[in-house]
Scaffold this motif. Structure first.
Motif, PDB file in Angstrom:
ATOM      1  N   ILE A 199     -11.923  -3.122  -3.825  1.00 31.23           N
ATOM      2  CA  ILE A 199     -11.518  -3.846  -2.619  1.00 31.23           C
ATOM      3  C   ILE A 199     -12.719  -4.446  -1.910  1.00 31.23           C
ATOM      4  O   ILE A 199     -12.715  -5.616  -1.510  1.00 31.23           O
ATOM      5  CB  ILE A 199     -10.736  -2.901  -1.673  1.00 31.23           C
ATOM      6  N   TYR A 200     -13.778  -3.652  -1.764  1.00 29.71           N
ATOM      7  CA  TYR A 200     -14.987  -4.142  -1.091  1.00 29.71           C
ATOM      8  C   TYR A 200     -15.688  -5.216  -1.918  1.00 29.71           C
ATOM      9  O   TYR A 200     -16.223  -6.190  -1.377  1.00 29.71           O
ATOM     10  CB  TYR A 200     -15.937  -2.972  -0.812  1.00 29.71           C
ATOM     11  N   TYR A 225      -6.797  -0.711   3.866  1.00 27.22           N
ATOM     12  CA  TYR A 225      -7.347   0.416   3.109  1.00 27.22           C
ATOM     13  C   TYR A 225      -7.939   1.462   4.055  1.00 27.22           C
ATOM     14  O   TYR A 225      -7.838   2.664   3.825  1.00 27.22           O
ATOM     15  CB  TYR A 225      -8.415  -0.072   2.126  1.00 27.22           C
ATOM     16  N   ASN A 226      -8.549   0.972   5.133  1.00 27.98           N
ATOM     17  CA  ASN A 226      -9.185   1.859   6.105  1.00 27.98           C
ATOM     18  C   ASN A 226      -8.259   2.255   7.253  1.00 27.98           C
ATOM     19  O   ASN A 226      -8.696   2.901   8.207  1.00 27.98           O
ATOM     20  CB  ASN A 226     -10.440   1.183   6.670  1.00 27.98           C
ATOM     21  N   LYS A 276       0.834  -1.201   0.000  1.00 27.14           N
ATOM     22  CA  LYS A 276       0.000   0.000   0.000  1.00 27.14           C
ATOM     23  C   LYS A 276       0.872   1.255   0.000  1.00 27.14           C
ATOM     24  O   LYS A 276       0.632   2.192  -0.761  1.00 27.14           O
ATOM     25  CB  LYS A 276      -0.919   0.012   1.222  1.00 27.14           C
ATOM     26  N   LEU A 282      -8.796  -4.954   3.018  1.00 25.23           N
ATOM     27  CA  LEU A 282      -9.882  -4.024   3.350  1.00 25.23           C
ATOM     28  C   LEU A 282      -9.544  -3.233   4.613  1.00 25.23           C
ATOM     29  O   LEU A 282      -9.756  -2.017   4.681  1.00 25.23           O
ATOM     30  CB  LEU A 282     -11.185  -4.799   3.523  1.00 25.23           C
ATOM     31  N   GLY A 290      -8.906   1.088  -5.753  1.00 25.25           N
ATOM     32  CA  GLY A 290      -9.696   1.792  -4.744  1.00 25.25           C
ATOM     33  C   GLY A 290     -10.751   0.998  -3.999  1.00 25.25           C
ATOM     34  O   GLY A 290     -10.860  -0.228  -4.127  1.00 25.25           O
ATOM     35  N   LYS A 291     -11.532   1.736  -3.250  1.00 23.37           N
ATOM     36  CA  LYS A 291     -12.504   1.155  -2.309  1.00 23.37           C
ATOM     37  C   LYS A 291     -13.509   0.218  -2.970  1.00 23.37           C
ATOM     38  O   LYS A 291     -13.758  -0.885  -2.463  1.00 23.37           O
ATOM     39  CB  LYS A 291     -13.245   2.277  -1.582  1.00 23.37           C
ATOM     40  N   GLU A 292     -14.099   0.645  -4.066  1.00 22.47           N
ATOM     41  CA  GLU A 292     -15.140  -0.170  -4.709  1.00 22.47           C
ATOM     42  C   GLU A 292     -14.620  -1.563  -5.068  1.00 22.47           C
ATOM     43  O   GLU A 292     -15.283  -2.573  -4.804  1.00 22.47           O
ATOM     44  CB  GLU A 292     -15.662   0.537  -5.959  1.00 22.47           C
TER      45      GLU A 292
END
Length: 210
Positions: A156-157, A193-194, A136, A190, A152-154
């Motif tokens: 990864i989720y 990422y957060n 990362k 995940l 990005g987030k989308e």
């Protein structure tokens, strides 16, 4: 902090960046031989619990971070050449990964004897978490992990959700294990990422114990 720095400077780090550490229980029993670098010694002094440098994993670890068999440091002694340390500790549980009280549990020539080893499963997750964190912070070309963070987030989720479904629909034992491994990996991505560490999750679980 200045006093801490002065203590650390007493070790002859110019001779070697890593020094051997003899670990002895408060009752006089020699428990193990470990190694420290400056950071490991600093963490030991700051926390009061033994931290060592793992030469194989090339990282700092607190003794007992997985097993719970921590070493509470009572005293630290330095040898005449200032290039070796002696830790006097209060050992919680056993010191050896084999399940024996001390790493020096057999005489030279005697056969290996294990009494129930320590489960290092969590260590694997910690190592994977560290690799993910590095990917990362320092993206590498061709790295799947770096690619996930870039997308990005989308993405990864979505991948985490897909892996969760794969676990649910898997029928054979071997397949469930395989898909669960994928799920855990994507969960760590995940979390990274957060900006959440595995340790924070473990702390939350520990707090739920009654």
């Amino acid at each position: 902090m200045s006093d801490l720095n002065e203590l650390i400077k007493q070790v002859n780090w110019e001779k070697s960046e890593i020094v051997p550490v003899i670990v002895q229980n408060v009752d006089g029993e020699v428990l193990t031989l470990a190694y420290m670098n400056e950071e490991a010694l600093r963490k030991t002094l700051e926390t009061g619990y033994a931290h060592y440098y793992s030469r194989s994993q090339k990282r700092i670890r607190m003794k007992g971070e997985v097993s719970g068999n921590v070493q509470k440091v009572k005293e630290i002694k330095i040898d005449c050449d200032s290039d070796a340390l002696l830790l006097i500790v209060e050992q919680v549980g056993v010191a050896c990964h084999t399940g024996n009280r001390s790493c020096f549990y057999r005489k030279l020539g005697e056969p290996e004897r294990e009494v129930g080893g320590i489960d290092y499963s969590l260590t694997v997750l910690r190592e994977l978490e560290e690799v993910i964190k590095q990917r990362k912070e320092n993206p590498e070309e061709g790295s799947y992990t770096s690619k996930l963070f870039k997308e990005g987030k989308e993405k990864i989720y979505k991948k985490f959700g897909e892996e969760a479904v794969e676990v649910l629909v898997a029928e054979e034992r071997k397949r469930i294990i395989y898909e669960t491994a994928d799920l855990l990996y994507h969960l760590l991505v995940l979390l990274a990422y957060n900006g959440i560490s595995l340790g924070e999750v473990m702390k939350e679980l520990r707090g739920r114990r009654r």
